[in-house]
Enzyme design. Sequence first.
Site, mmCIF file in Angstrom:
data_model
loop_
_atom_site.group_PDB
_atom_site.id
_atom_site.type_symbol
_atom_site.label_atom_id
_atom_site.label_comp_id
_atom_site.label_asym_id
_atom_site.label_seq_id
_atom_site.Cartn_x
_atom_site.Cartn_y
_atom_site.Cartn_z
ATOM 1 N N GLU A 45 0.864 -1.188 0.000
ATOM 2 C CA GLU A 45 0.000 0.000 0.000
ATOM 3 C C GLU A 45 0.891 1.225 0.000
ATOM 4 O O GLU A 45 1.687 1.425 0.916
ATOM 5 C CB GLU A 45 -0.902 0.004 1.235
ATOM 6 C CG GLU A 45 -1.943 -1.083 1.202
ATOM 7 C CD GLU A 45 -2.694 -1.191 2.514
ATOM 8 O OE1 GLU A 45 -2.695 -0.215 3.296
ATOM 9 O OE2 GLU A 45 -3.258 -2.265 2.762
ATOM 10 N N ASP A 56 -5.172 8.438 10.300
ATOM 11 C CA ASP A 56 -3.794 8.017 10.534
ATOM 12 C C ASP A 56 -3.330 8.301 11.956
ATOM 13 O O ASP A 56 -3.656 9.325 12.532
ATOM 14 C CB ASP A 56 -2.844 8.741 9.562
ATOM 15 C CG ASP A 56 -3.136 8.393 8.118
ATOM 16 O OD1 ASP A 56 -3.612 7.267 7.893
ATOM 17 O OD2 ASP A 56 -2.896 9.218 7.232
#
Length: 254
Positions: A45, A56
Amino acid sequence: MNRINKKLQEDKKLLSIYFTAGYPSLTDTVSIIENLEKNGVDMIEIGLPFSDPLADGPTIQASSTQALKNGMTTEVLFDQLKDIRKTVSIPLIIMGYFNPMLQYGVEAFCKKCQEIGIDGLIIPDLPVDVYNDEYKATFEKYGLINVFLITPQTSVERINFIDSISNGFIYMVSSASVTGSSSGFGDEQMSYFERIAKMELKNPQVIGFGISDNETFTQATEHAKGAIIGSAFIKHITENGVNKTDVFVKSILG
């Protein structure tokens, strides 16, 4: 057949690694991808950094901030990856937020992904319904798999809907308490993994968040097809540079 689907058919547990494009330095992107494949990683990824990353944790946020300072943009990433399929054959997924895609133009973005050999996208802030109504046809036109996230809080109805419009794998967010924790997953997480496995969805599941070592990789893949590691790998390249990938992968796969 899409490379992701081919990989999911392999009779093994899959290791997917996330890293931020343009980190530690702007020109590291391609060598990180090549090193990961060489050392036995199954999928990669590639994080497209964004200034307001909702999903995140601090490690990935810090790497995104640095990558943006280094000069990483959508155009730079596409330029870096233009010849990637000359050296890399495993599935490549771009993970990023919807805003940069919108700015680039969704169709133009998808077309470019197809041209350079990207297999799928993970866009945490693109709602499932909006994707299904407005963008699914475009993604399919360019052969891109869109990967959706589920969490322990996602309803059964929602999971079934996601499964019905997916054609790759489902990204299960483990919601582990602390990334990089050495105590592994608790009973609550393990029962969640088991519960989803028992739903017998048509798309396999790959678990992410909170996986950092062989113990958590083994626990995650007990009830799922594979596991995704992000923060632990970014910490590793921050501390050791980009050429010690073999050490990291061995520590996960045992």
